[in-house]
Structure formats: C-alpha cells, structure tokens
Design a protein around this motif. Sequence first.
Motif, mmCIF file in Angstrom:
data_model
loop_
_atom_site.group_PDB
_atom_site.id
_atom_site.type_symbol
_atom_site.label_atom_id
_atom_site.label_comp_id
_atom_site.label_asym_id
_atom_site.label_seq_id
_atom_site.Cartn_x
_atom_site.Cartn_y
_atom_site.Cartn_z
ATOM 1 N N GLY A 26 0.841 -1.062 -0.184
ATOM 2 C CA GLY A 26 -0.065 0.000 0.211
ATOM 3 C C GLY A 26 0.746 1.246 0.070
ATOM 4 O O GLY A 26 2.048 1.361 0.332
ATOM 5 N N GLU A 27 0.118 2.295 -0.244
ATOM 6 C CA GLU A 27 0.775 3.614 -0.256
ATOM 7 C C GLU A 27 0.430 4.364 1.104
ATOM 8 O O GLU A 27 -0.488 4.525 1.665
ATOM 9 C CB GLU A 27 0.214 4.542 -1.306
ATOM 10 C CG GLU A 27 0.831 5.940 -1.622
ATOM 11 C CD GLU A 27 0.243 6.920 -2.460
ATOM 12 O OE1 GLU A 27 0.559 8.027 -2.877
ATOM 13 O OE2 GLU A 27 -0.690 6.343 -3.132
ATOM 14 N N MET A 29 -0.049 7.287 2.989
ATOM 15 C CA MET A 29 -0.859 8.669 2.947
ATOM 16 C C MET A 29 -0.438 9.418 4.136
ATOM 17 O O MET A 29 -0.413 10.692 3.927
ATOM 18 C CB MET A 29 -2.395 8.383 3.212
ATOM 19 C CG MET A 29 -2.813 7.351 2.306
ATOM 20 S SD MET A 29 -2.615 7.512 0.477
ATOM 21 C CE MET A 29 -3.244 8.950 0.143
ATOM 22 N N LYS A 39 -2.734 3.478 2.185
ATOM 23 C CA LYS A 39 -4.000 3.060 1.154
ATOM 24 C C LYS A 39 -3.535 1.707 0.376
ATOM 25 O O LYS A 39 -2.644 1.691 0.192
ATOM 26 C CB LYS A 39 -4.024 4.290 0.178
ATOM 27 C CG LYS A 39 -5.049 3.800 -0.980
ATOM 28 C CD LYS A 39 -5.271 5.173 -1.860
ATOM 29 C CE LYS A 39 -4.009 5.250 -2.748
ATOM 30 N NZ LYS A 39 -4.468 6.362 -3.800
ATOM 31 N N LEU A 41 -3.256 -0.987 -2.075
ATOM 32 C CA LEU A 41 -3.070 -1.265 -3.558
ATOM 33 C C LEU A 41 -2.981 -2.670 -3.980
ATOM 34 O O LEU A 41 -3.536 -3.035 -5.104
ATOM 35 C CB LEU A 41 -1.750 -0.609 -4.014
ATOM 36 C CG LEU A 41 -1.494 0.676 -3.704
ATOM 37 C CD1 LEU A 41 -0.154 1.074 -4.046
ATOM 38 C CD2 LEU A 41 -2.708 1.568 -4.169
ATOM 39 N N TYR A 71 -9.758 -2.520 -2.353
ATOM 40 C CA TYR A 71 -8.788 -1.632 -2.962
ATOM 41 C C TYR A 71 -8.884 -0.270 -2.602
ATOM 42 O O TYR A 71 -10.183 0.396 -2.575
ATOM 43 C CB TYR A 71 -9.056 -1.922 -4.585
ATOM 44 C CG TYR A 71 -8.196 -0.943 -5.665
ATOM 45 C CD1 TYR A 71 -6.851 -1.129 -5.451
ATOM 46 C CD2 TYR A 71 -8.669 0.034 -6.239
ATOM 47 C CE1 TYR A 71 -5.945 -0.294 -6.333
ATOM 48 C CE2 TYR A 71 -8.066 0.815 -7.080
ATOM 49 C CZ TYR A 71 -6.537 0.348 -7.052
ATOM 50 O OH TYR A 71 -5.770 1.398 -7.789
ATOM 51 N N THR A 72 -7.871 0.499 -2.247
ATOM 52 C CA THR A 72 -7.704 1.753 -1.822
ATOM 53 C C THR A 72 -8.478 1.998 -0.626
ATOM 54 O O THR A 72 -8.518 3.274 -0.197
ATOM 55 C CB THR A 72 -8.390 3.044 -3.033
ATOM 56 O OG1 THR A 72 -9.621 2.617 -3.021
ATOM 57 C CG2 THR A 72 -7.768 2.646 -4.381
ATOM 58 N N GLU A 73 -8.911 1.007 0.009
ATOM 59 C CA GLU A 73 -9.204 1.110 1.640
ATOM 60 C C GLU A 73 -8.080 1.788 2.307
ATOM 61 O O GLU A 73 -6.956 1.238 2.182
ATOM 62 C CB GLU A 73 -9.871 -0.107 1.971
ATOM 63 C CG GLU A 73 -10.278 0.034 3.407
ATOM 64 C CD GLU A 73 -10.643 -1.355 4.076
ATOM 65 O OE1 GLU A 73 -11.104 -1.454 5.068
ATOM 66 O OE2 GLU A 73 -10.872 -2.263 3.150
ATOM 67 N N LYS A 74 -8.314 2.590 3.165
ATOM 68 C CA LYS A 74 -7.133 3.365 4.060
ATOM 69 C C LYS A 74 -7.514 2.441 5.389
ATOM 70 O O LYS A 74 -8.545 2.465 5.843
ATOM 71 C CB LYS A 74 -7.476 4.819 4.013
ATOM 72 C CG LYS A 74 -7.262 5.514 2.588
ATOM 73 C CD LYS A 74 -7.486 7.005 2.710
ATOM 74 C CE LYS A 74 -7.338 7.498 1.054
ATOM 75 N NZ LYS A 74 -8.400 7.000 0.425
ATOM 76 N N TYR A 93 -4.784 -4.890 -8.302
ATOM 77 C CA TYR A 93 -5.341 -5.490 -6.749
ATOM 78 C C TYR A 93 -6.244 -6.746 -7.204
ATOM 79 O O TYR A 93 -6.270 -7.526 -6.544
ATOM 80 C CB TYR A 93 -6.286 -4.373 -6.295
ATOM 81 C CG TYR A 93 -7.323 -4.837 -5.159
ATOM 82 C CD1 TYR A 93 -6.584 -4.888 -3.846
ATOM 83 C CD2 TYR A 93 -8.369 -5.453 -5.457
ATOM 84 C CE1 TYR A 93 -7.448 -5.188 -2.803
ATOM 85 C CE2 TYR A 93 -9.043 -5.927 -4.392
ATOM 86 C CZ TYR A 93 -8.635 -5.830 -3.065
ATOM 87 O OH TYR A 93 -9.385 -6.288 -1.982
#
Length: 130
Positions: A26-27, A29, A39, A41, A71-74, A93
């Motif tokens: 993940g990225e 944030m 987040k 990925l 996907y993109t869940e933080k 993903y």
Amino acid sequence: MQQKQRFIPEQGSIVTFTYKSGDYAGEVMETGGPRALIKVLAVLKHPEQGDLHNPYNPDVPMFHERRALSYTEKTNVPYGDISGLYPGEVPSYKESLTRAVAAEIEAIDRLKRWAERGLEQLRQLEKEYK
C-alpha cells in the motif's frame, strides 16, 4: 537488550504491511503518532479464516470470516506491522486478490489432504494395536 529500530516510511512510499493476518502492499498517506495511514493497493496474503486464538479448530463458537481489505481502503497500521518498502512493481489489486485467495485455498486443501492421510494411517494403526 537492544530495542528494534522501527521503520518509519515516507509519505507517498509503497510499503508492505500486515493487517489482521493478511499481508498487503500500500501507499503511505500519512505518518505521525503511533500509526501510519496506508491506502491498500494489493493483497499479498489473504487473511486466515476461523478463530485465530484456536487455529485449525473448526469447533469454535464463532468461526470468523475474514475478507481482504478493499482496493484503496485506508487503514491505520502500527509501524511495527510495516515490513519495509515494496520491491518492484505493485500488481493490480484484482490479480493480487485472485492469487492470494487461490494460495490460501491451496494451503487449506493441502492441510485437509494431510489430515485425511494421517487419519487413515492412524485408523490402520488402531486396528493393528487391538
């Protein structure tokens, strides 16, 4: 005793992390405080099913279903659960989720087949022991 140096990633970096028995890429944030906001990925390992306090026991009062993070869940992740930077290109993903769930199914199927063979052999031994 020397304390382990915790990895604090930079905002925007791509990392691998563990969350509730699943592994993800993940990225980052946000950082600061005791956790980083990440987040999702990709799914690297699908979360395990059942009661984590009683592994491989199907006869528990609550057999938990654990879904992978979306996907993109933080999610807020303690720094201790961040393994490091993700090496290489992050898979899509959908592709990563498909591979992760297939690997988890294969692992459980292999365990099931092992248990069945062990049970067969034990039943044979039980007959011989009588």
